[in-house]
Design a protein around this motif. Structure first.
Motif, PDB file in Angstrom:
ATOM      1  N   TYR A  16      46.645  42.632  39.641  1.00  0.00           N
ATOM      2  CA  TYR A  16      46.710  42.551  38.184  1.00  0.00           C
ATOM      3  C   TYR A  16      47.829  41.612  37.751  1.00  0.00           C
ATOM      4  O   TYR A  16      47.735  40.957  36.720  1.00  0.00           O
ATOM      5  CB  TYR A  16      46.944  43.942  37.590  1.00  0.00           C
ATOM      6  N   GLU A  17      48.865  41.526  38.550  1.00  0.00           N
ATOM      7  CA  GLU A  17      49.966  40.622  38.231  1.00  0.00           C
ATOM      8  C   GLU A  17      49.485  39.168  38.230  1.00  0.00           C
ATOM      9  O   GLU A  17      49.907  38.370  37.383  1.00  0.00           O
ATOM     10  CB  GLU A  17      51.101  40.797  39.238  1.00  0.00           C
ATOM     11  N   ASP A  18      48.591  38.823  39.154  1.00  0.00           N
ATOM     12  CA  ASP A  18      48.023  37.471  39.185  1.00  0.00           C
ATOM     13  C   ASP A  18      47.254  37.169  37.894  1.00  0.00           C
ATOM     14  O   ASP A  18      47.350  36.075  37.332  1.00  0.00           O
ATOM     15  CB  ASP A  18      47.062  37.313  40.365  1.00  0.00           C
ATOM     16  N   ILE A  19      46.489  38.161  37.415  1.00  0.00           N
ATOM     17  CA  ILE A  19      45.703  37.967  36.185  1.00  0.00           C
ATOM     18  C   ILE A  19      46.642  37.876  34.986  1.00  0.00           C
ATOM     19  O   ILE A  19      46.423  37.070  34.068  1.00  0.00           O
ATOM     20  CB  ILE A  19      44.695  39.116  36.001  1.00  0.00           C
ATOM     21  N   LYS A  20      47.692  38.662  34.993  1.00  0.00           N
ATOM     22  CA  LYS A  20      48.688  38.605  33.924  1.00  0.00           C
ATOM     23  C   LYS A  20      49.306  37.215  33.845  1.00  0.00           C
ATOM     24  O   LYS A  20      49.465  36.645  32.754  1.00  0.00           O
ATOM     25  CB  LYS A  20      49.781  39.646  34.159  1.00  0.00           C
ATOM     26  N   GLN A  21      49.659  36.646  34.998  1.00  0.00           N
ATOM     27  CA  GLN A  21      50.246  35.313  35.020  1.00  0.00           C
ATOM     28  C   GLN A  21      49.254  34.266  34.535  1.00  0.00           C
ATOM     29  O   GLN A  21      49.618  33.319  33.833  1.00  0.00           O
ATOM     30  CB  GLN A  21      50.735  34.988  36.437  1.00  0.00           C
TER      31      GLN A  21
ATOM     32  N   ALA B  47      36.790  43.513  37.381  1.00  0.00           N
ATOM     33  CA  ALA B  47      36.315  43.254  38.737  1.00  0.00           C
ATOM     34  C   ALA B  47      37.282  43.816  39.770  1.00  0.00           C
ATOM     35  O   ALA B  47      36.873  44.455  40.751  1.00  0.00           O
ATOM     36  CB  ALA B  47      36.130  41.751  38.946  1.00  0.00           C
ATOM     37  N   LEU B  48      38.553  43.602  39.544  1.00  0.00           N
ATOM     38  CA  LEU B  48      39.569  44.110  40.473  1.00  0.00           C
ATOM     39  C   LEU B  48      39.641  45.639  40.413  1.00  0.00           C
ATOM     40  O   LEU B  48      39.767  46.312  41.446  1.00  0.00           O
ATOM     41  CB  LEU B  48      40.928  43.496  40.141  1.00  0.00           C
ATOM     42  N   ALA B  49      39.530  46.201  39.216  1.00  0.00           N
ATOM     43  CA  ALA B  49      39.574  47.659  39.053  1.00  0.00           C
ATOM     44  C   ALA B  49      38.403  48.320  39.774  1.00  0.00           C
ATOM     45  O   ALA B  49      38.572  49.337  40.469  1.00  0.00           O
ATOM     46  CB  ALA B  49      39.554  48.016  37.572  1.00  0.00           C
TER      47      ALA B  49
ATOM     48  N   SER C  89      35.906  32.704  39.040  1.00  0.00           N
ATOM     49  CA  SER C  89      34.499  32.401  39.270  1.00  0.00           C
ATOM     50  C   SER C  89      33.594  33.374  38.535  1.00  0.00           C
ATOM     51  O   SER C  89      32.395  33.402  38.758  1.00  0.00           O
ATOM     52  CB  SER C  89      34.202  32.466  40.776  1.00  0.00           C
ATOM     53  N   VAL C  90      34.161  34.201  37.673  1.00  0.00           N
ATOM     54  CA  VAL C  90      33.375  35.172  36.941  1.00  0.00           C
ATOM     55  C   VAL C  90      32.502  34.468  35.920  1.00  0.00           C
ATOM     56  O   VAL C  90      32.968  33.623  35.167  1.00  0.00           O
ATOM     57  CB  VAL C  90      34.282  36.197  36.234  1.00  0.00           C
ATOM     58  N   SER C  91      31.221  34.815  35.902  1.00  0.00           N
ATOM     59  CA  SER C  91      30.302  34.215  34.940  1.00  0.00           C
ATOM     60  C   SER C  91      30.698  34.573  33.521  1.00  0.00           C
ATOM     61  O   SER C  91      31.027  35.723  33.242  1.00  0.00           O
ATOM     62  CB  SER C  91      28.879  34.706  35.204  1.00  0.00           C
ATOM     63  N   PRO C  92      30.684  33.600  32.591  1.00  0.00           N
ATOM     64  CA  PRO C  92      31.039  33.899  31.208  1.00  0.00           C
ATOM     65  C   PRO C  92      29.937  34.597  30.442  1.00  0.00           C
ATOM     66  O   PRO C  92      30.135  34.989  29.316  1.00  0.00           O
ATOM     67  CB  PRO C  92      31.307  32.514  30.620  1.00  0.00           C
ATOM     68  N   GLN C  93      28.774  34.743  31.043  1.00  0.00           N
ATOM     69  CA  GLN C  93      27.666  35.355  30.318  1.00  0.00           C
ATOM     70  C   GLN C  93      27.915  36.846  30.143  1.00  0.00           C
ATOM     71  O   GLN C  93      28.107  37.574  31.107  1.00  0.00           O
ATOM     72  CB  GLN C  93      26.352  35.141  31.069  1.00  0.00           C
ATOM     73  N   GLU C  94      27.908  37.300  28.910  1.00  0.00           N
ATOM     74  CA  GLU C  94      28.227  38.683  28.611  1.00  0.00           C
ATOM     75  C   GLU C  94      27.172  39.622  29.181  1.00  0.00           C
ATOM     76  O   GLU C  94      25.988  39.352  29.173  1.00  0.00           O
ATOM     77  CB  GLU C  94      28.330  38.893  27.098  1.00  0.00           C
TER      78      GLU C  94
ATOM     79  N   PRO D 204      26.761  41.745  39.292  1.00  0.00           N
ATOM     80  CA  PRO D 204      28.074  42.351  39.469  1.00  0.00           C
ATOM     81  C   PRO D 204      29.187  41.312  39.469  1.00  0.00           C
ATOM     82  O   PRO D 204      28.923  40.117  39.584  1.00  0.00           O
ATOM     83  CB  PRO D 204      27.936  43.030  40.833  1.00  0.00           C
ATOM     84  N   LEU D 205      30.411  41.786  39.401  1.00  0.00           N
ATOM     85  CA  LEU D 205      31.565  40.902  39.404  1.00  0.00           C
ATOM     86  C   LEU D 205      32.248  40.944  40.763  1.00  0.00           C
ATOM     87  O   LEU D 205      32.326  41.993  41.392  1.00  0.00           O
ATOM     88  CB  LEU D 205      32.564  41.326  38.334  1.00  0.00           C
ATOM     89  N   SER D 206      32.724  39.817  41.180  1.00  0.00           N
ATOM     90  CA  SER D 206      33.536  39.738  42.385  1.00  0.00           C
ATOM     91  C   SER D 206      34.932  39.306  41.969  1.00  0.00           C
ATOM     92  O   SER D 206      35.081  38.274  41.296  1.00  0.00           O
ATOM     93  CB  SER D 206      32.958  38.724  43.379  1.00  0.00           C
ATOM     94  N   PRO D 207      35.967  40.067  42.335  1.00  0.00           N
ATOM     95  CA  PRO D 207      37.323  39.702  41.899  1.00  0.00           C
ATOM     96  C   PRO D 207      37.757  38.363  42.479  1.00  0.00           C
ATOM     97  O   PRO D 207      37.512  38.050  43.643  1.00  0.00           O
ATOM     98  CB  PRO D 207      38.183  40.856  42.423  1.00  0.00           C
TER      99      PRO D 207
END
Length: 339
Positions: free
Chosen positions: A22-27, A56-58, A5-10, A14-17
């Motif tokens: 990190y393993e989920d994002i890797k997959q 966001a997760l970090a 759900s992270v906005s693509p706008q550069e 703020p970001l919400s994970p």
């Protein structure tokens, strides 16, 4: 896992994970990359999203341990990520700029940088061997701290400090306050205007070009090692364009980091830039066309010359020639001191 759900706008937050690990994002990354690997634009947009999810997760992890962020900040990408010229595999080049002072907040944001570094490494972005990452004090400063460091780089005026400066100019805000980075880049541009010899020194810093075609018009691939028969397309093909357009971007105070975008903004003023964008984009597409054979970070830098047909070889030769011409014309312009 949940859908991103992270906005693509550069540069916005703020970001919400959207992921628990990190393993989920890797997959997620591994499940998507092959579908878009042959489209450089889609691939780079996807890299942005995977990295945003990681950030966001970090940030959530650091806030759970050390409390909320003590100041507004921006996380920015440099290198091929900053220019949005990444291949399927890409290492880390990034930094942080924050409000306030180094004395107040640097330790907190270095911790953020460390967590992002480790998260990105888990997701599949190797740590930068040169430590060009927000976990290193050189690449994590307040706005004033960044300006002071840049002034120091220029005053020291060594190959290394100018290389740091050139690296920074390719920065692009991914998360946070876009105006922070813009302010520091404007500081660089002002220094270049005040010190005309600076651009000449920068051009000397990047003056070596790897030869891609011999005197008989034949392509020059590697002749030994694991990549025998392949050409290092990054060094030989991309860098003449990248280096030239970075210098012109500094001279013309252009915030944009992408090589093609820099061409769009300078071609009217500089006739020797005209027509070069198509050749640069052709090489990006050529590299991407071999994405299914690229299994490691090193692989993405090479194109197997023996697998190109006659027309492809001719197009590559033309692109290499045009890139060399672009850089030589740019360097000549910098050395002449013309406005």
């Amino acid at each position: 896992m949940t859908k991103s759900s992270v906005s693509p706008q550069e540069g916005k937050g703020p970001l919400s994970p959207s992921y628990e690990s990190y393993e989920d994002i890797k997959q997620l990354k591994e499940s998507q990359v092959n579908e878009i690997a042959e489209d450089p634009m889609k691939l780079n947009d996807a890299h942005d999203e995977w990295i945003k999810e990681t950030i966001a997760l970090a940030i959530q992890k650091v806030e759970s341990e050390r409390g909320p962020s003590p100041a507004h900040f921006a996380f920015f990408l440099m290198g091929s990520a900053g220019r949005k010229e990444q291949a399927t595999f890409s290492d880390q080049d990034h930094g942080i700029v924050f409000d306030g002072s180094d004395e107040e907040h640097q330790s907190y944001f270095l911790k953020v940088g460390e967590e992002i570094r480790e998260g990105m490494a888990h997701v599949g972005y190797p740590r930068c061997e040169g430590k060009v990452m927000a976990s290193h004090p050189r690449w994590c400063h307040s706005i004033d701290g960044w300006k002071e460091q840049i002034d120091g780089w220029i005053e020291t005026d060594t190959w290394e400090t100018l290389r740091h400066l050139l690296t920074f100019v390719d920065a692009r805000t991914l998360v946070g306050e876009t105006e922070f980075l813009e302010e520091i880049k404007n500081h660089v541009f002002q220094k270049a205007q005040e010190n005309p010899s600076l651009l000449k020194r920068m051009s000397e810093n990047t003056s070596y070009l790897h030869k891609g075609v011999n005197a008989f018009g034949r392509l020059l691939p590697e002749d030994k090692g694991a990549y025998t028969g392949s050409m290092h397309i990054k060094d030989v093909g991309f860098f003449p364009y990248v280096h030239a357009m970075r210098l012109l971007a500094i001279k013309e105070s252009i915030q944009e980091a992408g090589t093609a975008s820099r061409m769009d903004q300078t071609s009217e003023k500089y006739p020797f830039v005209q027509g070069k964008k198509d050749h640069f984009n052709h090489m990006l597409d050529l590299r991407a066309s071999f994405s299914k054979k690229q299994k490691t970070y090193d692989d993405v830098h090479y194109v197997p010359i023996e697998e190109l047909d006659k027309d492809e070889k001719q197009q590559l030769k033309k692109a290499l020639k045009e890139g060399k011409n672009l850089f030589q014309q740019t360097k000549k312009h910098m050395e002449s001191g013309d406005q």
